[in-house]
Design a protein around this motif. Sequence first.
Motif, PDB file in Angstrom:
ATOM      1  N   THR A   1      -8.276   7.328   4.134  1.00 13.74           N
ATOM      2  CA  THR A   1      -6.843   7.103   4.342  1.00 13.74           C
ATOM      3  C   THR A   1      -6.406   7.252   5.789  1.00 13.74           C
ATOM      4  O   THR A   1      -5.416   6.646   6.202  1.00 13.74           O
ATOM      5  CB  THR A   1      -6.014   8.069   3.482  1.00 13.74           C
ATOM      6  OG1 THR A   1      -6.415   9.416   3.769  1.00 13.74           O
ATOM      7  CG2 THR A   1      -6.236   7.805   2.000  1.00 13.74           C
TER       8      THR A   1
ATOM      9  N   ARG B   1      -4.627   5.119  -2.791  1.00 13.31           N
ATOM     10  CA  ARG B   1      -4.975   4.109  -1.775  1.00 13.31           C
ATOM     11  C   ARG B   1      -6.481   3.805  -1.884  1.00 13.31           C
ATOM     12  O   ARG B   1      -6.939   3.476  -2.959  1.00 13.31           O
ATOM     13  CB  ARG B   1      -4.567   4.602  -0.387  1.00 13.31           C
ATOM     14  CG  ARG B   1      -3.057   4.835  -0.260  1.00 13.31           C
ATOM     15  CD  ARG B   1      -2.668   5.316   1.132  1.00 13.31           C
ATOM     16  NE  ARG B   1      -1.239   5.504   1.254  1.00 13.31           N
ATOM     17  CZ  ARG B   1      -0.589   6.614   0.925  1.00 13.31           C
ATOM     18  NH1 ARG B   1      -1.265   7.665   0.476  1.00 13.31           N
ATOM     19  NH2 ARG B   1       0.724   6.690   1.049  1.00 13.31           N
TER      20      ARG B   1
ATOM     21  N   THR C   1     -10.785  -4.678   6.585  1.00 12.60           N
ATOM     22  CA  THR C   1     -10.166  -4.257   7.840  1.00 12.60           C
ATOM     23  C   THR C   1     -11.027  -4.673   9.031  1.00 12.60           C
ATOM     24  O   THR C   1     -10.521  -5.181  10.041  1.00 12.60           O
ATOM     25  CB  THR C   1      -9.960  -2.735   7.855  1.00 12.60           C
ATOM     26  OG1 THR C   1      -9.131  -2.373   6.744  1.00 12.60           O
ATOM     27  CG2 THR C   1      -9.301  -2.281   9.149  1.00 12.60           C
TER      28      THR C   1
ATOM     29  N   ASP D   1      -5.616  -2.390  -3.577  1.00 15.92           N
ATOM     30  CA  ASP D   1      -6.028  -3.714  -3.116  1.00 15.92           C
ATOM     31  C   ASP D   1      -6.595  -4.487  -4.301  1.00 15.92           C
ATOM     32  O   ASP D   1      -7.796  -4.453  -4.565  1.00 15.92           O
ATOM     33  CB  ASP D   1      -7.069  -3.577  -2.014  1.00 15.92           C
ATOM     34  CG  ASP D   1      -7.598  -4.922  -1.520  1.00 15.92           C
ATOM     35  OD1 ASP D   1      -6.960  -5.959  -1.827  1.00 15.92           O
ATOM     36  OD2 ASP D   1      -8.644  -4.938  -0.848  1.00 15.92           O
TER      37      ASP D   1
ATOM     38  N   ASP E   1      -2.555   3.198   6.706  1.00 22.91           N
ATOM     39  CA  ASP E   1      -2.342   1.750   6.643  1.00 22.91           C
ATOM     40  C   ASP E   1      -1.028   1.444   5.937  1.00 22.91           C
ATOM     41  O   ASP E   1      -0.852   1.754   4.763  1.00 22.91           O
ATOM     42  CB  ASP E   1      -3.506   1.097   5.888  1.00 22.91           C
ATOM     43  CG  ASP E   1      -3.375  -0.419   5.834  1.00 22.91           C
ATOM     44  OD1 ASP E   1      -2.504  -0.968   6.539  1.00 22.91           O
ATOM     45  OD2 ASP E   1      -4.149  -1.048   5.089  1.00 22.91           O
ATOM     46  N   SER E   2      -0.112   0.847   6.665  1.00 18.26           N
ATOM     47  CA  SER E   2       1.189   0.474   6.087  1.00 18.26           C
ATOM     48  C   SER E   2       1.412  -1.035   6.164  1.00 18.26           C
ATOM     49  O   SER E   2       2.538  -1.516   6.163  1.00 18.26           O
ATOM     50  CB  SER E   2       2.323   1.206   6.830  1.00 18.26           C
ATOM     51  OG  SER E   2       2.292   0.894   8.214  1.00 18.26           O
ATOM     52  N   SER E   3       0.306  -1.771   6.217  1.00 16.36           N
ATOM     53  CA  SER E   3       0.406  -3.223   6.391  1.00 16.36           C
ATOM     54  C   SER E   3       0.818  -3.949   5.121  1.00 16.36           C
ATOM     55  O   SER E   3       1.204  -5.115   5.157  1.00 16.36           O
ATOM     56  CB  SER E   3      -0.937  -3.787   6.879  1.00 16.36           C
ATOM     57  OG  SER E   3      -1.965  -3.518   5.933  1.00 16.36           O
TER      58      SER E   3
END
Length: 514
Positions: free
Chosen positions: A43, A267, A335, A321, A313-315
């Motif tokens: 994370t 996550r 990534t 996923d 990661d806040s994309s």
Amino acid sequence: MNAIGEGSILAKDLTTDKVRARPKAKNPVKICDTTFRDSHQCTLATRMRIEDIERMAPEMNRCGFYSMEVWGGATFDVAHRFLGEDPWDRPRKLKKLMPDTPLQMLLRGQNLVAYRNHPDDLVDAFVEQAADVGIDIFRVFDAVNDERNHERAAMAIKKCGKHYQGAICYSLTQPRMGGPIFNLEYYSNKALILQDMGADSICIKDQAGLISPYDVYELIKALKENLKVPVELHTHYTTGMGSMSILKAIEAGVDIVDTALSPFALRSSQPAIEPLVVALYSTNRDTGLDIEQLFKCAQMLEQIAPRYKDFLDSSAMSVIDTGALVHQIPGGMTTNLVAQLKQMNALDRLAEVRQETARVRAEFGYPPLVTPTSQIVGVQAVQNVLLGRYKLVSNEAREYVYGGYGKPPAQIAPEIQKAILKNKEPITCRPADLLEPELDKAKEESKEFAKNIQDVLIYALYPTTGARFLKYKYGIDKTIPDDWKPPYAPDTLKEANGENELVARVKANKLKEN
């Protein structure tokens, strides 16, 4: 029908004041906590600093975990490369702060905690030193599930009187377990081989979160029927199946599961421990853990979390996923692919690269996508899309096809192997059998800045960044590398809180102009 039954007290009778004093379950599931290693590796890019870990350690020791994974994987690399910390200090300090909790590490087989195969003398020395600084349980895996790459590490671990856990990387060639390669027979046979090699326990290591609830039930049932040693499940929440799969594994009789404290869970990390504890109340698999103590530790994490927010990661809005359920590419690998394509101004070709990744993986014998094979396959896929298929081949891909990383689960496509190796014949022996000893050479090369065997091993595994760190450690070079500063390293908590306060003032329209 399953391994979860009623405990000695019914759930409807378990009042709040009775929870702490509830009777011990007949067959409690054991918990390996990953908060100090894999959870923040997934994370927060492995950036958790030792001072934050030390602050929490005494309270974590009171939780009653079966073990805590605190070292290995990327922690050795990141500690000295980006945090300016001696990687050996972490387990040494934690052993003193958590005397009641066995410490666990992830060892990449012959790769140790780096990205290439190392000779046997380095494996022996590393394991001996890891045991000396406090590691009790060594989880050993190999990226292509070649058990020959376990051999030397397993021998060294057993020589030190420590626990050797043989891990099998979980992988698929289709949406669910099955097909000609990654089927029930494959995993059962691999587990029996590792048990025969002296494994004290077996771990199914699902690094991409691909194991589905009903598949894990079938797999764990089979392993429990055929093995004499305990079985552990390590999975990730990446695809959203993690908690479901853990619960079905517990139903099937798994002995140990990996979880993390909630702030660092979900996550691409592990499932959270707190809801699992409550879900198993009043069953014969009740963990016996104290939810209030876990909550206390989670709140301690929340207090230090702001300094690490830039690594989260806040994309995307989603914390899972679901694309990985389709293309089966782990989040970390995606990534890396995105980063490579951005550098080449070719991000619009990501879909092509994902398709090519699947094709290269098949041609390379279906290696599980885990470090370092995920990098090897990913880089080759990018090069194939942008430059033409196999027009440029990385040294690592050439070494892989040569057999330098071991025997993959399936045969490498002969035409690809021949095109890459030309007239060179691939090897069939254990790759490390061809490696010359390196320890004495490393001692000689590092004698001006390495003062003990642990220093030498830092240099041997990471010659460039290792030498830089050691020179700074001993005052030979007092220049602080840029890599040790933000954005590569975390802000101080004061800086992070200041940024948060500024953002809050802007949102509240309270920022005054001068």
